[in-house]
Design a protein around this motif. Structure first.
Motif, PDB file in Angstrom:
ATOM      1  N   PHE A   1       0.820  -1.212   0.000  1.00 61.34           N
ATOM      2  CA  PHE A   1       0.000   0.000   0.000  1.00 61.34           C
ATOM      3  C   PHE A   1       0.857   1.266   0.000  1.00 61.34           C
ATOM      4  CE2 PHE A   1       0.546  -1.445   4.400  1.00 61.34           C
ATOM      5  CZ  PHE A   1       1.089  -0.309   5.002  1.00 61.34           C
ATOM      6  N   ASP A   2       0.218   2.379  -0.324  1.00 59.73           N
ATOM      7  CA  ASP A   2       0.831   3.700  -0.252  1.00 59.73           C
ATOM      8  C   ASP A   2       0.199   4.475   0.895  1.00 59.73           C
ATOM      9  OD1 ASP A   2       2.501   3.417  -2.581  1.00 59.73           O
ATOM     10  OD2 ASP A   2       0.696   3.673  -3.813  1.00 59.73           O
ATOM     11  N   VAL A   3       0.962   5.383   1.472  1.00 59.67           N
ATOM     12  CA  VAL A   3       0.494   6.185   2.597  1.00 59.67           C
ATOM     13  C   VAL A   3       0.295   7.627   2.151  1.00 59.67           C
ATOM     14  CG1 VAL A   3       0.985   6.967   4.949  1.00 59.67           C
ATOM     15  CG2 VAL A   3       1.723   4.688   4.209  1.00 59.67           C
ATOM     16  N   LYS A   4      -0.840   8.198   2.522  1.00 65.31           N
ATOM     17  CA  LYS A   4      -1.158   9.585   2.192  1.00 65.31           C
ATOM     18  C   LYS A   4      -1.537  10.328   3.470  1.00 65.31           C
ATOM     19  CE  LYS A   4      -1.033   8.667  -2.300  1.00 65.31           C
ATOM     20  NZ  LYS A   4      -0.001   9.238  -3.208  1.00 65.31           N
TER      21      LYS A   4
ATOM     22  N   TYR B   1      -4.127   8.261   5.634  1.00 70.44           N
ATOM     23  CA  TYR B   1      -4.814   7.300   4.769  1.00 70.44           C
ATOM     24  C   TYR B   1      -3.819   6.275   4.249  1.00 70.44           C
ATOM     25  CZ  TYR B   1      -8.344  11.020   4.399  1.00 70.44           C
ATOM     26  OH  TYR B   1      -9.287  11.986   4.671  1.00 70.44           O
ATOM     27  N   ARG B   2      -4.342   5.103   3.902  1.00 67.69           N
ATOM     28  CA  ARG B   2      -3.549   4.110   3.185  1.00 67.69           C
ATOM     29  C   ARG B   2      -4.359   3.626   1.985  1.00 67.69           C
ATOM     30  NH1 ARG B   2      -1.806   3.185   8.544  1.00 67.69           N
ATOM     31  NH2 ARG B   2      -3.314   1.564   9.078  1.00 67.69           N
ATOM     32  N   LEU B   3      -3.703   3.507   0.844  1.00 67.28           N
ATOM     33  CA  LEU B   3      -4.349   3.099  -0.404  1.00 67.28           C
ATOM     34  C   LEU B   3      -3.643   1.875  -0.969  1.00 67.28           C
ATOM     35  CD1 LEU B   3      -4.582   6.673  -1.949  1.00 67.28           C
ATOM     36  CD2 LEU B   3      -6.517   5.345  -1.091  1.00 67.28           C
ATOM     37  N   PRO B   4      -4.367   0.823  -1.340  1.00 66.21           N
ATOM     38  CA  PRO B   4      -3.722  -0.370  -1.892  1.00 66.21           C
ATOM     39  C   PRO B   4      -3.079  -0.056  -3.236  1.00 66.21           C
ATOM     40  CG  PRO B   4      -6.078  -0.459  -2.276  1.00 66.21           C
ATOM     41  CD  PRO B   4      -5.841   0.741  -1.407  1.00 66.21           C
TER      42      PRO B   4
ATOM     43  N   SER C   1      -2.515  -5.081  -7.072  1.00 69.06           N
ATOM     44  CA  SER C   1      -2.117  -6.008  -6.006  1.00 69.06           C
ATOM     45  C   SER C   1      -3.307  -6.842  -5.549  1.00 69.06           C
ATOM     46  CB  SER C   1      -1.542  -5.232  -4.818  1.00 69.06           C
ATOM     47  OG  SER C   1      -2.558  -4.441  -4.215  1.00 69.06           O
ATOM     48  N   ALA C   2      -3.014  -7.934  -4.839  1.00 68.64           N
ATOM     49  CA  ALA C   2      -4.088  -8.754  -4.284  1.00 68.64           C
ATOM     50  C   ALA C   2      -4.909  -7.942  -3.280  1.00 68.64           C
ATOM     51  CB  ALA C   2      -3.494  -9.993  -3.621  1.00 68.64           C
ATOM     52  N   LEU C   3      -4.246  -7.054  -2.544  1.00 63.44           N
ATOM     53  CA  LEU C   3      -4.941  -6.200  -1.598  1.00 63.44           C
ATOM     54  C   LEU C   3      -5.904  -5.261  -2.320  1.00 63.44           C
ATOM     55  CD1 LEU C   3      -5.399  -5.037   1.238  1.00 63.44           C
ATOM     56  CD2 LEU C   3      -3.356  -3.611   0.889  1.00 63.44           C
ATOM     57  N   TYR C   4      -5.469  -4.719  -3.453  1.00 64.27           N
ATOM     58  CA  TYR C   4      -6.334  -3.855  -4.268  1.00 64.27           C
ATOM     59  C   TYR C   4      -7.592  -4.612  -4.693  1.00 64.27           C
ATOM     60  CZ  TYR C   4      -7.874  -1.216  -8.398  1.00 64.27           C
ATOM     61  OH  TYR C   4      -8.620  -0.543  -9.326  1.00 64.27           O
ATOM     62  N   ASN C   5      -7.422  -5.827  -5.178  1.00 64.47           N
ATOM     63  CA  ASN C   5      -8.562  -6.613  -5.652  1.00 64.47           C
ATOM     64  C   ASN C   5      -9.565  -6.856  -4.525  1.00 64.47           C
ATOM     65  OD1 ASN C   5      -7.168  -6.690  -8.047  1.00 64.47           O
ATOM     66  ND2 ASN C   5      -6.513  -8.818  -7.842  1.00 64.47           N
ATOM     67  N   GLN C   6      -9.041  -7.209  -3.348  1.00 67.31           N
ATOM     68  CA  GLN C   6      -9.926  -7.478  -2.221  1.00 67.31           C
ATOM     69  C   GLN C   6     -10.672  -6.219  -1.779  1.00 67.31           C
ATOM     70  OE1 GLN C   6      -9.130 -11.609  -0.432  1.00 67.31           O
ATOM     71  NE2 GLN C   6     -10.807 -10.192  -0.545  1.00 67.31           N
ATOM     72  N   MET C   7      -9.965  -5.108  -1.679  1.00 67.41           N
ATOM     73  CA  MET C   7     -10.602  -3.874  -1.230  1.00 67.41           C
ATOM     74  C   MET C   7     -11.623  -3.380  -2.252  1.00 67.41           C
ATOM     75  SD  MET C   7      -7.503  -1.834   0.735  1.00 67.41           S
ATOM     76  CE  MET C   7      -8.594  -0.512   1.305  1.00 67.41           C
TER      77      MET C   7
END
Length: 446
Positions: free
Chosen positions: A169-172, A187-190, A194-200
């Motif tokens: 993830f990226d941090v904002k 904030y954190r954004l996948p 990524s697999a995390l992006y798909n799940q979110m």
């Protein structure tokens, strides 16, 4: 005659009946004042009547091509309390930075509202939105204590091999935004792809509702449901998901304490203040960290040492908000973006494409609206006068939108109380109000 009267009064006092008669339910939009609060705390109108058994269960399901595990924690009394001959059940939807276990234990390690109810014969079903239970906790209690808060991201299913890392993830930051109930600074954004992006991306409000429905039906199968008087209580953000759940699994009514409303009601309240920014907020795919600064927002009256002790207790909770912001605030732009990103995902199952893009967009947005099923139900919207997140003016604005869609709507307020039920006195007063409202027949709409 005088001796008989004295004996009668003594008996009334010994069983609590006289004390119970000394405080009354506040009228619609009325306030339970300090004198009545003191009477409740000094009395024992609803004493403990039962032990209980606790069970934690996991339900696997898929949504939009991704795998999820729904967790449900059930407290089953040994001696069930009944209302009109039916077993009394309360379903709790967790707040925005917490999980089901917070219904069982307060930050200082004492019994939570779920336990208070169970000890009085009420079956309590505690829900945790998908992503908010730590399946790597060796105790089996879903605690996040061993995962540093700065790398916490939702853990969506029990098959996941390891917690997410900073590489996922990226941090904002939000330009030093001071914490409020609706915003945070971090904030954190996948990361895309990524697999995390798909799940979110697949964790829409409809996914949350699917998990909730499966959890309730598992804890209270249809045959038991017919014999039960089931009330929903969405604590804080939990309300925004238990209201739309009525479309799929209607309760017998809605308890309230610090309960958010539907996304539509939230958007209207902002608009009534001439604030139209929420509809365009960039909340899609965003996780919002609820750190110590946020916890301080809700515990301003505590001294620094007590706040720090409590903070260590609440670190068991997720301490983040993820996919719930957009539907509960009716972030129309974010909801549209989420649906369009889903539509373009190569892994979206064919069954969704066969229904068409319009059906997908509608499914993503619909939980922001009050369902037709509410028209047969009674809603109790109850808050403290010092509620930091949902003060009286917010409750009244939400009511403007919601009341036409429900069978009965009633507002009750408690003097001096804040948003969270962190203290034993608060739990006793609110729990006593709930049981008195139930006994009064307010929820008997059928």
């Amino acid at each position: 005659m005088l001796n008989r009267l004295a004996v009668s009064i003594s008996l009334l006092l010994s069983c609590g009946t006289l004390v119970a008669a000394e405080w009354q339910l506040p009228p619609d939009k009325g306030t339970l004042e300090p004198e009545a609060i003191s009477t409740i705390l000094a009395g024992n109108d609803y004493p403990e009547t039962s032990g209980y058994q606790r069970k934690t269960e996991y339900i696997d399901f898929s949504a939009y091509g991704q795998n999820f595990t729904q967790v449900v924690v059930t407290l089953t009394p040994d001696k069930p309390r009944k209302h009109k001959g039916r077993k009394l059940v309360v379903v709790g939807g967790e707040p925005g930075s917490e999980y089901a276990m917070d219904f069982l234990e307060t930050p200082e390690g004492k019994e939570g509202p779920g336990v208070w109810l169970a000890k009085r014969g009420v079956t309590f079903i505690g829900l945790t939105r998908v992503g908010r239970w730590n399946f790597f906790d060796k105790s089996g209690n879903g605690s996040w204590k061993d995962i540093p808060i700065e790398v916490r991201m939702p853990i969506f299913n029990r098959q996941q091999s390891a917690p997410w890392s900073a590489a996922d993830f990226d941090v904002k930051t939000n330009n030093g935004q001071a914490p409020t109930s609706g915003d945070s600074n971090l904030y954190r954004l996948p990361k895309d792809g990524s697999a995390l992006y798909n799940q979110m991306l697949a964790t829409t409000a409809h996914t949350y509702l699917t998990g909730y429905q499966k959890a309730i039906e598992h804890a209270l199968p249809p045959a038991q449901r017919k014999k039960s008087f089931m009330l929903y209580w969405g604590m804080s953000t939990g309300g925004a998901f238990l209201y739309p759940l009525a479309k799929y699994l209607p309760p017998d009514g809605y308890l309230g304490w610090g309960t958010s409303s539907t996304g539509l009601a939230y958007a209207y309240r902002k608009a009534a203040q001439n604030d139209y920014k929420s509809a365009y907020a960039k909340t899609a795919m965003r996780l919002r960290e609820r750190g110590l600064d946020d916890f301080g927002y809700y515990t301003r009256e505590l001294d620094a040492n007590t706040r720090e002790q409590w903070w260590q207790g609440v670190l068991k909770s997720p301490r983040f908000k993820s996919g719930e912001d957009a539907p509960m605030q009716f972030g129309a732009a974010a909801l549209t973006e989420n649906a369009l990103r889903l539509w373009q995902a190569e892994w979206l199952p064919a069954e969704y494409r066969q229904r068409g893009l319009a059906a997908l967009v509608n499914e993503v947005m619909e939980p922001s609206f009050p369902p037709v099923a509410l028209k047969k139900l009674a809603v109790l919207d109850m808050n403290g006068l010092k509620d930091e997140a949902i003060p009286p003016k917010v409750v009244d604005a939400h009511r403007v939108v919601m009341e036409p869609y429900v069978g009965k709507y009633r507002v009750a307020r408690v003097s001096g109380f804040q948003h969270y039920l962190y203290k034993q006195d608060s739990i006793k007063v609110v729990g006593s109000l709930w049981l008195r409202f139930i006994d009064s027949g307010y929820f008997d709409t059928k």
